[in-house]
Write an enzyme that holds these catalytic residues in place. Structure first.
Site, short mmCIF file in Angstrom:
data_model
loop_
_atom_site.label_atom_id
_atom_site.label_comp_id
_atom_site.label_asym_id
_atom_site.label_seq_id
_atom_site.Cartn_x
_atom_site.Cartn_y
_atom_site.Cartn_z
N SER A 41 44.80 50.95 -10.51
CA SER A 41 45.00 52.13 -9.68
C SER A 41 45.05 51.77 -8.19
O SER A 41 45.87 50.95 -7.78
CB SER A 41 43.92 53.16 -9.99
OG SER A 41 44.29 54.44 -9.58
N ASP A 154 47.52 55.78 -15.18
CA ASP A 154 46.45 55.10 -14.45
C ASP A 154 45.69 54.09 -15.31
O ASP A 154 45.11 54.43 -16.35
CB ASP A 154 45.48 56.17 -13.94
CG ASP A 154 44.53 55.64 -12.87
OD1 ASP A 154 43.93 54.58 -13.08
OD2 ASP A 154 44.40 56.31 -11.83
#
Length: 258
Positions: A41, A154
């Site tokens: 991320s 993510d």
């Protein structure tokens, strides 16, 4: 990978990931070499810029000169509210069109989550942009990134401290976790509920991975910041920077014993 160096695993955490830049700036200042990185991320974005050779303070200036709201345009589709097209254009402008993992100055592994298979996917070769965007695509908020027949979201969902790619390298692993939970924080509205839910989900998978690190950097002050506090970039950078300097003796000991 270079001999006698550190391997870094950088977590996600939204704006709190700016603290990673402070950590890297401090490591450079201390003369402690980084030999390999893995990121999820926001940690994936920071590690990519660093592996590409951009100085941490230069990345901070780039971030401060960027209008974060303008990077995300609404996409009212069935899979997410926001698109990452503008983010991709920004990355290409500063890192180069067609950038590949092989072009980086340091080995880098990015982790994303395959939404359909429900598993972590690691990328360390070939085209870099789409795996990077996939690693940072928060579900529901952003559309999944389609790549290699997968729907990527993510990476922190299943692995928010990606130590696994670094374990075979043999170098001391420093985990940098910027997603500590403020157990006294309030959740007065829906937005805070969503933020808190994501933070808990991301934190749940790091406990075992923390034990696999030779050293964990987790600045406690980050508990007071929210995932969207991009306007506090200077503060977040300084927190990572100061915390790393305070752990200089431990970091040097890792290299001395390697």
């Amino acid at each position: 990978m270079q001999p006698n160096c550190l391997s870094l695993a950088l977590s996600g955490g939204g704006a709190r990931g700016i603290a990673h830049l402070g950590v890297l700036a401090a490591l450079d200042e201390l003369g402690l070499p980084v030999g390999a990185l893995a990121g999820a991320s926001s940690g994936a974005i920071v590690s990519t810029f660093y592996a590409a050779g951009m100085a941490p303070r230069e990345v901070l200036r780039l971030l401060q000169a960027t209008s974060i709201p303008r990077l995300t345009r609404p996409v009212f589709g069935s899979q997410g509210l926001l698109g990452l097209d503008a983010v991709g254009q920004l990355l290409e402008r500063h890192l180069g069109v067609g950038l590949r993992f092989e072009d980086l100055r340091l080995p880098l592994t990015l982790v994303a989550t395959d939404l359909e298979a429900g598993e972590s996917v690691y990328f360390s070769e070939g085209p870099l942009l789409l795996p990077l965007l996939g690693s940072a695509a928060v579900p529901i908020v952003y559309r999944p990134i389609e790549y290699q027949g997968r729907q990527l979201v993510d990476g922190g969902l299943l692995n928010n401290l990606p130590v696994e790619p670094l374990l075979p390298l043999g170098a001391p692993i420093v985990g940098v976790h910027c997603n500590p939970i403020n157990r006294e924080g309030r959740v007065p509205n829906l937005r805070r509920v969503v933020e808190r839910t994501l933070q808990i989900a991301l934190s749940a998978n790091v406990a075992t991975r923390k034990t696999q690190c030779a050293l964990l950097l987790e600045p406690p002050e980050l508990r007071q910041y929210r995932p969207l506090d991009f306007r506090k970039a200077n503060e977040l950078f300084e927190i990572g920077y100061r915390h790393t300097l305070s752990r200089a003796a431990e970091l040097r000991a890792l290299l001395a014993g390697n």
